[in-house]
Structure formats: C-alpha cells, structure tokens
Design a protein around this motif. Structure first.
Motif, PDB file in Angstrom:
ATOM      1  N   ASP A  40      -9.280   9.790 -10.025  1.00 54.30           N
ATOM      2  CA  ASP A  40      -8.614   9.183  -8.953  1.00 54.30           C
ATOM      3  C   ASP A  40      -8.244   7.759  -9.282  1.00 54.30           C
ATOM      4  O   ASP A  40      -7.355   7.091  -8.895  1.00 54.30           O
ATOM      5  N   ASP A  41      -9.537   7.080  -9.778  1.00 52.91           N
ATOM      6  CA  ASP A  41      -9.410   5.647 -10.029  1.00 52.91           C
ATOM      7  C   ASP A  41      -8.686   5.153 -11.077  1.00 52.91           C
ATOM      8  O   ASP A  41      -8.106   4.338 -11.028  1.00 52.91           O
ATOM      9  N   ALA A  71      -0.922   3.106 -10.776  1.00 53.88           N
ATOM     10  CA  ALA A  71      -0.141   2.852  -9.820  1.00 53.88           C
ATOM     11  C   ALA A  71      -0.232   1.485  -9.160  1.00 53.88           C
ATOM     12  O   ALA A  71       0.685   0.716  -8.837  1.00 53.88           O
ATOM     13  N   SER A  72      -1.374   0.689  -9.238  1.00 54.12           N
ATOM     14  CA  SER A  72      -1.315  -0.755  -8.853  1.00 54.12           C
ATOM     15  C   SER A  72      -1.043  -1.766  -9.602  1.00 54.12           C
ATOM     16  O   SER A  72      -0.747  -2.610  -9.211  1.00 54.12           O
ATOM     17  N   ARG A 101       3.595   5.823  -5.768  1.00 52.45           N
ATOM     18  CA  ARG A 101       3.416   5.865  -7.209  1.00 52.45           C
ATOM     19  C   ARG A 101       2.321   6.785  -7.341  1.00 52.45           C
ATOM     20  O   ARG A 101       2.300   7.514  -8.305  1.00 52.45           O
ATOM     21  N   VAL A 102       1.238   6.905  -6.623  1.00 53.46           N
ATOM     22  CA  VAL A 102       0.094   7.759  -6.848  1.00 53.46           C
ATOM     23  C   VAL A 102       0.475   9.129  -6.678  1.00 53.46           C
ATOM     24  O   VAL A 102       0.189   9.982  -7.641  1.00 53.46           O
ATOM     25  N   LYS A 149       0.556  11.973  -9.629  1.00 55.87           N
ATOM     26  CA  LYS A 149       0.005  13.280  -9.646  1.00 55.87           C
ATOM     27  C   LYS A 149       1.130  14.611  -9.811  1.00 55.87           C
ATOM     28  O   LYS A 149       0.669  15.515 -10.268  1.00 55.87           O
ATOM     29  N   ARG A 205      -4.870   5.292  -9.475  1.00 57.11           N
ATOM     30  CA  ARG A 205      -4.734   4.101  -8.675  1.00 57.11           C
ATOM     31  C   ARG A 205      -4.431   2.869  -9.589  1.00 57.11           C
ATOM     32  O   ARG A 205      -3.782   2.227  -9.300  1.00 57.11           O
ATOM     33  N   LYS A 258       0.800  -1.317  -0.096  1.00 57.20           N
ATOM     34  CA  LYS A 258       0.112  -0.037   0.045  1.00 57.20           C
ATOM     35  C   LYS A 258       0.960   1.154   0.000  1.00 57.20           C
ATOM     36  O   LYS A 258       0.594   2.125  -0.663  1.00 57.20           O
ATOM     37  N   ILE A 296       2.081   1.673  -3.455  1.00 62.08           N
ATOM     38  CA  ILE A 296       1.266   2.157  -4.329  1.00 62.08           C
ATOM     39  C   ILE A 296       0.913   3.595  -3.902  1.00 62.08           C
ATOM     40  O   ILE A 296       0.750   4.295  -4.987  1.00 62.08           O
ATOM     41  N   ASP A 297       0.690   4.242  -2.607  1.00 62.24           N
ATOM     42  CA  ASP A 297       0.821   5.579  -2.332  1.00 62.24           C
ATOM     43  C   ASP A 297       1.753   6.572  -3.166  1.00 62.24           C
ATOM     44  O   ASP A 297       1.379   7.593  -3.551  1.00 62.24           O
TER      45      ASP A 297
END
Length: 79
Positions: free
Chosen positions: A29-30, A36-37, A12-13, A17, A33, A6, A9-10
């Motif tokens: 945002d989806d 990133a995921s 990378r998000v 951005k 995500r 997590k 991923i955070d």
C-alpha cells in the motif's frame, strides 16, 4: 494537503489497484500511495509505472518492491 488533493490521490490509488487486480500483481500500500501521490497524474504515466514495477518484481523473485525501489525505478516520472 487539501481535500481535493486527497480525493485525487484516493482516485489514483483505486485506479492503480483496479489495474493490478486482473493481472494478479500486488504492491504494498505504501508503494501504491507513493505512485499516486508523487508521479505525474496522467493514466498513461501511472500504468507505465506499474509496468516497470511489475517487470522489476518479476526479475527479483521473493523481493517486495519498496518505496525506495519505486522512487528509483520511476524517477523520470515524478511530477
């Protein structure tokens, strides 16, 4: 998903951005995500995905890029 996954991923998000902001480019945002995921975590891959999605969005004015669009456009980048 573990805390370490997590956190990655955070990060990378946040990176995605940060890359989009100066260009004035926006993705839901989806979609961010999803990138990133599920895409390979290398920065060049993430930037490449943004370039592809920005090009797609510029060719389809008024249309918002969806997760399905991103999955199709970036299918060769999925980890």
């Amino acid at each position: 998903m573990g805390d370490e996954d997590k956190a990655g991923i955070d990060r990378r998000v946040a990176f995605l951005k940060g890359e989009m902001e100066p260009a004035g480019f926006h993705l839901p945002d989806d979609v961010i995500r999803f990138i990133a995921s599920f895409l390979k975590p290398e920065m060049n891959t993430l930037i490449g995905a943004l370039i592809r999605l920005e090009a797609y969005q510029s060719m389809t004015p008024g249309r918002v890029v969806s997760v399905d669009d991103a999955r199709d456009i970036c299918k060769d980048m999925v980890a």
